[in-house]
Each structure stands twice: as C-alpha cells, then as structure tokens.
Enzyme design. Structure first.
Site, PDB file in Angstrom:
ATOM      1  N   MET A   1       8.627  26.615  26.961  1.00  0.00           N
ATOM      2  CA  MET A   1       8.974  25.449  27.771  1.00  0.00           C
ATOM      3  C   MET A   1       8.504  25.629  29.212  1.00  0.00           C
ATOM      4  SD  MET A   1      10.202  22.464  27.515  1.00  0.00           S
ATOM      5  CE  MET A   1      11.505  22.028  26.365  1.00  0.00           C
TER       6      MET A   1
ATOM      7  N   GLU B   1      28.817  42.891  26.573  1.00  0.00           N
ATOM      8  CA  GLU B   1      29.919  41.935  26.790  1.00  0.00           C
ATOM      9  C   GLU B   1      29.446  40.489  26.855  1.00  0.00           C
ATOM     10  OE1 GLU B   1      29.493  44.768  28.404  1.00  0.00           O
ATOM     11  OE2 GLU B   1      31.365  45.909  28.399  1.00  0.00           O
TER      12      GLU B   1
ATOM     13  N   PHE C   1      37.318  53.007  40.949  1.00  0.00           N
ATOM     14  CA  PHE C   1      36.288  53.155  39.918  1.00  0.00           C
ATOM     15  C   PHE C   1      36.402  52.005  38.908  1.00  0.00           C
ATOM     16  CE2 PHE C   1      35.060  54.877  35.686  1.00  0.00           C
ATOM     17  CZ  PHE C   1      33.695  54.964  35.930  1.00  0.00           C
ATOM     18  N   GLN C   2      35.296  51.391  38.600  1.00  0.00           N
ATOM     19  CA  GLN C   2      35.211  50.254  37.673  1.00  0.00           C
ATOM     20  C   GLN C   2      36.126  49.106  38.079  1.00  0.00           C
ATOM     21  OE1 GLN C   2      35.335  51.657  33.531  1.00  0.00           O
ATOM     22  NE2 GLN C   2      33.106  51.808  33.628  1.00  0.00           N
TER      23      GLN C   2
ATOM     24  N   LYS D   1      45.754  47.893  34.223  1.00  0.00           N
ATOM     25  CA  LYS D   1      46.037  48.952  33.261  1.00  0.00           C
ATOM     26  C   LYS D   1      47.529  49.296  33.209  1.00  0.00           C
ATOM     27  CE  LYS D   1      44.318  53.482  31.974  1.00  0.00           C
ATOM     28  NZ  LYS D   1      43.283  54.480  32.170  1.00  0.00           N
TER      29      LYS D   1
END
Lengths: 572, 173
Positions: free
Chosen positions: A476, A55, A117-118, A167
């Site tokens: 760097m 993502e 959940f999630q 949802k």
C-alpha cells in the site's frame, strides 16, 4: 449476587473476580511484579492462560477473541516493559472500540514514583488510549475495581480498560466481597434513543426517494445485524458498510452495496453522492470513508445514530442526531415506519452503476493475484469463515472480494491500521470460536511484525489457516509512492531481505506451502481448510506491483474516484 | 468566542490530567483551568476557560461529558454567573510614586500583602477583565513577577447545587 467470603490475598481475589466475570482465557506473559498471581495461577484450572511471546501479541489476541465472540478479552502482563509493550494493542482496541481488560503488574506501592526496576507510569502512558484506567493501591478496592473495569469495557461504547496491580497489593489480605452493583457517578451511557427524534427520522425516511443506510462497527458491537437486515429488507433501502460494518448485512444480499469510502465500490460511493436521506448507524464518518467532508453526501438529509455523543457532529455536521444503542433505536424506528419509501427507481439506478463499473482485476498475464486468492477463499468458505486481515493492500482486497455473510467474521485493524495485527488477533479469535474456520491473512510486511506468535499457535495446535500474500513490497505504501510520490519506492521493496517464509514457518513445526501459480490455489486452499491438526501456512507469491482500485486519494471528494490504472501515467 | 465551562469531576488523582490531556490530544484551546474541592469532598469543581466556535464548543462539552470521572458539565457562557480570579503581582516602586501606587490599590480594591524597600506585592481579586486592566495600569511601574489563579465561576442562585452524594448514579448489570 453479592459474594461474601473468607479472607483471601490479592492474587486469589484476582482469580475469584475473573471467574465471576466469566473469563475463559487470559492472554499473558509472566514477570517479576506478577509472581504471586502466577503462583496462584498454578492451581487455577478453570481459566486457561495462553502464554504469548510478546505482550503486543497478547493485546491483539484478546481483541481478536473479543471481536469474534462479543465477550471481553483479558490480558495479563508484568510491569515496566511488559506494560509498555501492550501500548500498540491498547491503542488499536481503543480506536476500534473493542472490549478488553488489561491487567498490568506494578512495582510495590512504596516504590511507585522512584524509578524502580521495571517501573513505568503505565497509567499516564495509557490515559489517552484507554476508556479508563485504574491503579489499585489498596487490596480492599481490588474486587470493586475489577468489577468496574469489566463493566466499563463492555457497556456503552466498548473499549479497553487497564488495571494496574502493584506487587504488594497482590500479597495483601482482605475479606473477599464481589460487589453486586457498579457505582460510577459520571458514567451513564444513553441506551434508549429520544422518541421524538426517532419519529422525526421515520418521517424523513418514509418520504425519501433515495435513502441509503451507512452502517459501521456499532451495528456489530450492539448485535443489531438482525434488526438492520429486517429494516433494510422491509423498506427496501440499500446498505453500504464501513470496513468494520462488513457482514452486518450479508454481502450476497441484493441490497448490500459493499464497502464505501477510499477503497469502496464505485456504486456505493455513487449512492452516497446521490442519496437524499443518509442514515448513519454506528458509524463515525471516518476520514477514510468521507474523503473531503465538505463534499460528502451534500444532497442528503443526514441522520446519525450513535451511542457515543462525541461521534456526532465531530467530522460531518448532521441534521438529525439520535444518541443511543443502535439495536434499540432500529427496533423503535421499525415500529415508527408505518409505510415504506418507494425505492425501486433508486435501486435500479444503483444497479446500473454496479454494471457500469464492477470490481475487476487483471487476469490475462497468468500471474497470481490477491483478488483471485480472496475470491477463492470466499467461495470455498461460503462467506462464513472468520477472516482476520492485517493492514495494507490485502486488507482492502479482502473487504472488496470476501463475501462476508454474517457479523463478527470480518476482523481487522481499521482505526489504527496496525501492521502485525492479523496473526495474534486470529489466534485469539480461534480460541474463542471453534465451530468456524479462522483465517489469518497477512502481507509480507505485517507478517514479520508479530511472527513470534506462530509459537503460540503451534503449541496449542489451534486449527488456524495462515495465508501470506507476498508481493515483496509494502504494497500500500508502494501504491501511494507510485501515485503521489514520483515513484520514489523508498524502503518499501522487501525482495532482497525477505526470508524464505516456508522454511521459517516450518521451523515452528507448522506445515508450510508456497505457490505463485493460479492453478495451484484451489488445491492448496482445500488442503488448508481441511487440515484440523493445528495451524497450517500457505504463501501466495502474487504479482508485485498491483494496486487497489477503486481509490479515492486522501483528502479528495469521494466523487473523484480513480477507477483503474490504464498505464502508470494515466489514471481514469 | 471565549467560553467559561464548569465541570464537576470525581475528586480522584488523574481527573485533572484526563481533562487537560483531552484538550491537548484533540487540539482544543485551553486558556485557563482551575480546580478545587467542593462542599462534597468526593467532588471537585473545575473551571475551564476556552475559545472556539459553536461546533468546537459542542465537541468540548461532549468530550468532557464522555470522560468517566465527569459528573456534570455546564457551559456558563451567557448565563448569570459570578466569575472571579486572583492575581498576586509584585511591582517595583520608588518614593516618588509610592503614594500613586497606593491610590491605585484603593481603586482596584487590591491589598498590599508584602512590602520591601523596592517592591509591593498586591493581591487583586475580581473578574478577569478587572485583573487585566489592573495589570495594564501597573506595567509602567515595572512588574517584577506575577501569578494568576485562572478563573473560578459559579452560576448565580441555586441552579448548580444539585449534586449531593445521594444523587449518585447507580448502575446495575
């Protein structure tokens, strides 16, 4: 146009809204909370969904797309880990003021707050790094919320806007209506500049002897490069650009001084130190530009034009602020400028600084140098390619050696400095722009951070040129360790654990080449630039311990530049 | 220097969080913050007490204005204002000093809102300085616990009453 329609479910409304916003691509990754949207996506053929492999990659792709095209980039990810994986990309877009809209799935409304959940409180997590964020609790608010999200992302000072989609809201029904107007009481960006302030600015500039334009990403975002070029050339005022401003004035123009600041050119920083009127346009006096603020442009009367009032007086106190869109203000300023300052002496002085201390790099030992590779890419593309840098030494060498001749060609993570940005952002840019070569340049450290997106590039056969600058160091950081941390190269030497990049990349089905020979660079670049069947990869194994110069140490005055390393102990 | 800032924000969840988070993220001092609905149920008024020099205050006001939920920001410092704070203070007492305590309540126009065998709970309303001095006087009696509301403030007269629903900004693309 108001669109009244029949009854639709949330997931259908979602796509109807995206159509009305002109969305071409969604960079996304499916998950449980998004199943209804992905079900409906199955029958959507006018909006293309690009499946990413992480993502974070989706957010960088959306940003690359936005910055290359000037349109809004769109991300679609699921709840919980899908949402939290976007955080770095959102922060990156926030720091660089890039217009993206991130849609996150969320658990059903009755489970919100239950540690379901999630589930993640993505609104709470992203509040400090979004321009605004919304949770849509009612399907009746879905269309107006999406309308507001796009409006906020692209207007005023652009930025990322997140919309959290539970949802059950995606399954709920309502009559679809797309609002004609956006009503946000507290949001009224100032576009027109204050006329009296503009008149005052014109009066100051007319009588300046050593005026200097200091321009940033705001010029690119407001599409004001033409106005800038007209203004600078009409009045013969030199222009120095921030990293985000590169391309605002063609690099080849005699008035272009290149980049200023920490790794800016000697002559640009000298011009800042000596100018009598500094005109900051869409730039925010970042600490990488100013160095020690107390000693920054002390002799100058400072004019600051910015659409975001908070940028004014934040880091450096200015004499004349003008809040508004830089494109409008430059046009008005041009009208007010009835006479030009005499800058010929000033331009000669700057030219002398340019000759005194040009950009140089080591060539005699026969080793391959990043600067040489960048110079070659610049020449072969005529300064007209979209070059997406990662973060580190190569990013600064690109800023110094690639001759950006147009806006929206330089794309890199400037504000946040996100390693792993280049590859996904370049993929996003390549989806948005088909008529220019798109080049991703990464160091060996950053390349590993989002290497999984090679799949995305390979699957879609996008003609991306992927160049890896491999010095087997976090270059760097190593440079700072050498200069300021007693050469304690703590965990920056990657030589023993780097993979064989050619083999890795080839395993994704991408043609891959490698060289450490300066004589092979030209041919390999020609091959890569001519290849349009899909992505192509070239690894350049460069000298390991080169440093980026000039350099202003962090917190020092920009007059205290290190020009080059004579030997490790002597800095000049 | 201490400043009192009045902020009108959209009455939505998250608005208070955005303001408080802006203060913490940017390292601004936040002495007190109070919020409640206004005569328009879609708008809340926040009263913020903060401290800083002119440049910091300028940034605070600009940063507050920049928040999308913010409708209006006013620095009330130096303006003609009414400022009030509410404190609930529970103090220990003994028979020997009970009448002295009641006398002090009269002086501070405090109400006794609860009483037990050992404690009084007082309600004091007034400018923060009055509450401060009341607390100082009460300390020797022994303060069991207390709660302060933070300042709420309004400018005097009609200056601030212009934000009715009808004046909402309508932006068209």
């Amino acid at each position: 146009m108001t669109s009244k329609g029949h009854t639709l479910i949330g997931a259908e409304i979602f796509f109807e809204c995206l159509r009305r916003e002109g969305v071409e691509y969604i960079f996304g990754y499916p998950g449980g909370a998004l199943l209804k949207i992905y079900e409906k996506l199955y029958d959507v053929d006018d909006i293309k969904h690009i499946l990413v492999r992480h993502e974070q990659g989706a957010t960088h792709m959306a940003e690359g797309y936005a910055r290359a095209t000037g349109k809004v980039g769109v991300v679609l990810v699921t709840s919980g880990p899908g949402a939290t994986n976007t955080v770095t990309g959102i922060a990156n877009a926030y720091m660089d003021s890039s217009p993206i809209v991130i849609f996150t799935g969320q658990v059903p409304t009755h489970l919100i707050g239950n540690d379901a959940f999630q589930e993640a409180d993505i609104l709470g997590i992203t509040r400090p790094i979004t321009k605004y964020n919304f949770l849509v609790k009612d399907v009746n608010e879905l269309a107006s919320t999406i309308r507001k999200a796009f409006f906020l992302a692209r207007t005023g000072r652009p930025g990322p806007v997140l919309v959290d989609l539970p949802k059950d809201v995606m399954n709920a029904k309502c009559t679809f209506e797309y609002p004609e107007k956006v009503e946000i009481r507290g949001y009224k960006p100032t576009v027109q500049g204050h006329t009296m302030q503009i008149k005052k600015a014109a009066a100051k500039i007319k009588h300046a002897k050593k005026p200097l334009l200091y321009v940033g990403g705001g010029i690119i975002m407001s599409e004001a490069a033409k106005e800038l070029t007209f203004f600078a050339k009409t009045h013969r005022i030199p222009v120095t650009m921030t990293l985000q401003g590169l391309g605002a004035l063609p690099a080849k123009d005699e008035l272009s001084l290149g980049m200023l600041g920490m790794h800016g050119t000697y002559w640009a920083n000298q011009a800042v130190n000596n100018c009598d009127v500094l005109i900051a346009l869409g730039a925010r006096f970042d600490d990488r530009v100013t160095g020690k603020t107390e000693t920054f442009a002390t002799q100058a009367y400072k004019i600051h034009v910015d659409i975001d009032p908070t940028a004014i007086d934040k880091n450096v106190l200015v004499d004349l602020p003008i809040v508004g869109d830089v494109k409008h203000i430059l046009s008005e300023l041009s009208v007010e400028m009835t006479e030009s300052p005499d800058t010929e002496e000033w331009l000669k002085t700057i030219q002398a600084w340019r000759e005194d201390c040009p950009l140089v790099y080591e060539t005699e030992d026969g080793k391959l140098r990043t600067e040489y590779v960048i110079e070659q890419i610049s020449e072969k593309t005529g300064g007209e390619a979209i070059v997406v840098a990662d973060v580190g030494q190569h990013q600064m060498w690109i800023a110094q050696y690639y001759q950006f001749n147009n806006p929206r060609l330089q794309i890199s993570s400037a504000g946040l400095g996100t390693m792993g940005f280049s590859l996904p952002a370049a993929i996003g840019a390549a989806f948005g722009v088909q008529d220019k070569p798109v080049i991703s340049i990464s160091g060996d450290g950053g390349f590993m951070m989002n290497i999984q997106e090679l799949v995305t590039a390979a699957y879609h056969k996008i003609p991306l040129k992927i160049f890896l600058i491999n010095n087997s160091y976090l270059g760097m950081v190593r440079q700072w360790q050498e200069l300021f941390h007693e050469k304690k190269y703590s965990f920056t030497d990657l030589s023993e654990n780097n993979p064989d990049y050619v083999k890795v990349v080839a395993s994704f089905g991408i043609p891959a080449f490698s060289t450490d020979n300066p004589n092979e660079v030209s041919e390999l670049l020609d091959k890569a630039l001519a290849y349009n069947e899909g992505p192509i990869f070239v690894e350049f194994k460069v000298a390991r311990e080169d440093m980026v110069f000039p350099m202003v140490p962090a917190g020092a005055s920009i007059s205290d530049m290190m020009i080059k390393r004579l030997n490790p102990k002597t800095l000049v | 220097m201490k400043h009192t800032i009045s902020v009108l924000v959209e009455n939505k969840f998250g608005a208070l969080n955005r303001v408080a988070a802006m203060f913490s993220a940017r390292g601004f001092n936040l002495e007190s913050i109070s919020i409640g609905e206004t005569e328009d149920p879609e708008i809340s008024r926040m009263t913020i007490v903060t401290e800083g020099d002119e440049q910091i205050l300028g940034q605070i006001v600009k940063q507050l204005n920049r928040l999308i939920d913010t409708i209006k920001v006013l620095d009330l410092t130096g303006a003609l204002t009414v400022e009030r704070e509410l404190a609930l203070i529970t103090v220990f007492y003994q028979k020997s000093n009970r009448s002295e305590l009641i006398g002090l309540c009269d002086i501070f126009k405090a109400n006794v809102v609860d009483i037990t065998q050992k404690t009084f709970t007082l309600e004091i309303v007034g400018p923060p300085e009055k509450i401060d001095s009341a607390i100082n006087i009460l300390i020797p009696f022994g303060i069991k616990e207390m709660a302060r509301s933070g300042v709420v403030a309004l400018s005097r007269g009609e200056q601030l009453n212009r934000h009715k629903k009808g004046s909402s900004e309508v932006l068209a693309i």
